[in-house]
Design a protein around this motif. Structure first.
Motif, PDB file in Angstrom:
ATOM      1  N   GLY A 191     -54.430  31.169  30.533  1.00 48.13           N
ATOM      2  CA  GLY A 191     -55.096  29.583  30.562  1.00 48.13           C
ATOM      3  C   GLY A 191     -55.141  29.337  32.176  1.00 48.13           C
ATOM      4  N   VAL A 192     -55.372  28.191  32.205  1.00 50.56           N
ATOM      5  CA  VAL A 192     -55.894  27.897  33.924  1.00 50.56           C
ATOM      6  C   VAL A 192     -54.983  28.694  34.932  1.00 50.56           C
ATOM      7  N   VAL A 193     -55.172  29.368  35.700  1.00 47.69           N
ATOM      8  CA  VAL A 193     -54.270  29.865  37.578  1.00 47.69           C
ATOM      9  C   VAL A 193     -53.961  29.320  38.010  1.00 47.69           C
ATOM     10  N   LEU A 194     -53.084  28.801  37.911  1.00 45.56           N
ATOM     11  CA  LEU A 194     -53.015  28.277  39.583  1.00 45.56           C
ATOM     12  C   LEU A 194     -52.226  28.804  40.527  1.00 45.56           C
ATOM     13  N   SER A 195     -53.058  28.597  41.703  1.00 45.10           N
ATOM     14  CA  SER A 195     -53.022  29.131  43.218  1.00 45.10           C
ATOM     15  C   SER A 195     -53.663  28.911  44.380  1.00 45.10           C
TER      16      SER A 195
END
Length: 298
Positions: free
Chosen positions: A163-167
């Protein structure tokens, strides 16, 4: 383990190497060895191409993360071809090398994405969900099929439907956060579409989990267990940044700005990591509030 990696200088690959460099040895395929060492450190080995691999039997595992960024540019026919070829060709080269070896690596972990499922509305999506046929499905389905072309009797394959990787180290969150930092953030489109996301640290931990558990085979959704609507995510992001969430960007504006690729933002999927949690993986950041709080706490 002695690990061969493609895409090692990207967001996920570089963080995986940083986190596990003391536990594993890494050889990274990169056309720019100097850049790779600058990003990853001098402890890694580098190879200029997959064709230059002469001893793939020396590796215990292969992690294949290479690919042209999917949302950085409009999906022209040329860009679509670049997105596809960068994934399909690299994976096909790796599979050919593996199948030609008398003693191949034990494990292949290969990239994919939740785009495999296509538009699913608000339907709950697991690894068993039947996909909707569109560009992202065609891209990911062929990518996975190529990876599964290895001799399954000799090597275990797990594919990462990410999915959308948050960082705070790059990726999609930087772009999503910018309007909020400028005080003009808000929902996109209807706001009812789902965002399936995962914190970068849970992403790399999940890859390590799949690497270490021989029973884990086939596709895995690498998303947090609590997907949220765009409206809920926007409010959480605004709160984490201490900014307002006042505005709405209509769907037609997103379509004008991004073209066909806007479907990834305006449609989305409510994906959960059923196989991963069933296998025993525990998330450090299961909710979006926990994830964003950690990212913006520094």
């Amino acid at each position: 383990m002695n690990i061969l990696m493609t895409g090692g200088t990207g967001l996920i690959g570089s963080e995986f190497i940083r986190k596990y460099a003391s536990e594993h040895s890494f050889t990274v395929v990169s056309r720019n060895a100097n850049k790779a060492r600058q990003v990853l450190g001098d402890s890694i080995q580098t190879l200029e191409s997959i064709a230059s691999i002469t001893n793939i039997e020396a590796f215990d595992a292969v992690i294949n993360l290479a690919g042209e960024p999917i949302a950085d540019k409009r999906w022209t026919d040329t860009q679509k071809k670049k997105i596809c070829d960068s994934r399909w060709n690299t994976t096909a080269e790796l599979v050919a090398k593996i199948n030609a070896s008398d003693k191949p690596p034990k494990t292949l972990i290969s990239g994919s994405a939740i785009g495999f499922y296509g538009n699913q509305g608000d339907r709950l999506v697991t690894e068993e969900t039947h996909p909707h046929d569109e560009f992202t499905h065609d891209l990911c389905a062929k990518w996975e099929t190529i990876a599964n072309g290895v001799n399954m009797n000799r090597i275990r394959v797990a594919t990462l439907r990410t999915g959308v990787v948050l960082s705070d180290k790059g990726g999609a969150l930087d772009k999503m956060a910018l309007p909020f930092k400028l005080g003009v953030g808000g929902t996109l489109g209807s706001g009812a579409q789902y965002l399936a996301w995962i914190h970068l640290q849970d992403m790399v931990r999940a890859i390590a989990f799949l690497l270490e558990h021989d029973a884990c085979k086939g596709p895995f959704n690498l998303t947090a267990p609590e997907p949220v609507t765009n409206k809920a995510f926007s409010k959480s992001l605004a709160s984490a940044l201490g900014r307002p969430c006042l505005f709405n960007v209509p769907s037609f504006v997103m379509k004008m700005a991004m073209g066909e690729s806007s479907t990834m933002i305006l449609e989305g999927q409510c994906v959960i990591p059923k196989k991963l949690t069933t296998a025993g993986f525990k998330f450090d950041y299961p909710t979006v509030d926990e994830a964003l709080s950690e990212i913006y706490s520094a």
